[in-house]
Design a protein around this motif. Structure first.
Motif, short mmCIF file in Angstrom:
data_model
loop_
_atom_site.label_atom_id
_atom_site.label_comp_id
_atom_site.label_asym_id
_atom_site.label_seq_id
_atom_site.Cartn_x
_atom_site.Cartn_y
_atom_site.Cartn_z
N TYR A 1 -2.99 4.86 -6.86
CA TYR A 1 -3.23 5.62 -5.67
C TYR A 1 -3.19 6.92 -5.65
O TYR A 1 -2.75 7.75 -6.55
N SER B 1 1.74 1.72 -9.37
CA SER B 1 2.44 0.93 -9.20
C SER B 1 2.86 -0.18 -10.17
O SER B 1 2.15 -0.18 -11.27
N GLY C 1 4.85 4.26 2.64
CA GLY C 1 4.45 3.02 2.43
C GLY C 1 5.25 2.26 1.18
O GLY C 1 6.51 2.52 1.31
N GLN D 1 0.70 -1.30 -0.03
CA GLN D 1 0.09 0.00 -0.03
C GLN D 1 0.96 1.01 0.10
O GLN D 1 2.06 1.29 0.43
N GLN E 1 0.60 5.48 0.63
CA GLN E 1 -0.09 6.56 0.95
C GLN E 1 0.31 7.87 0.34
O GLN E 1 1.50 7.95 0.52
#
Length: 115
Positions: free
Chosen positions: A104, A98, A26, A1, A3
């Protein structure tokens, strides 16, 4: 994850400048592209600028020559915005893509440019 937390938005007069920051935390080692998007009221979210892991940089035509995207070794992404125009008014979002194609997003920071 991953952030992402944006900061630096605010109210500025036309012709002024602002610098947005995006702090990433993260699993940032997995990120292959980062960038800034914006969404004006009643409009779709649009790409403002992005940097890929290979170093390629893209800008929207509307901001070329006025905005500069950059990053530092502390996992912070910046967007220097100069010669701001009322049409730059929007919520600006930090974005990361990613290696496994996850997107994200930060929660956004509001930029208001008065005429």
């Amino acid at each position: 994850q991953v952030q992402l937390v944006e900061s630096g938005g605010g109210l500025v007069q036309a012709g002024g400048s602002l610098r947005l920051s995006c702090a990433a935390s993260g699993s940032t080692f997995n990120i292959i592209r980062v960038g800034w998007y914006r969404q004006a009221p009643g409009q779709q979210r649009e790409l403002v600028a992005s940097i890929s892991s290979g170093g390629g940089i893209n800008y929207a035509d509307s901001v070329k020559g006025r905005f500069t995207i950059s990053g530092d070794a502390k996992n912070t992404l910046y967007l220097q915005m100069n010669s701001l125009k009322p049409e730059d008014t929007a919520v600006y979002y930090c974005h990361g893509l990613s290696l496994d194609h996850m997107n994200y997003w930060g929660k956004g920071t509001l930029v208001t440019v008065s005429s």
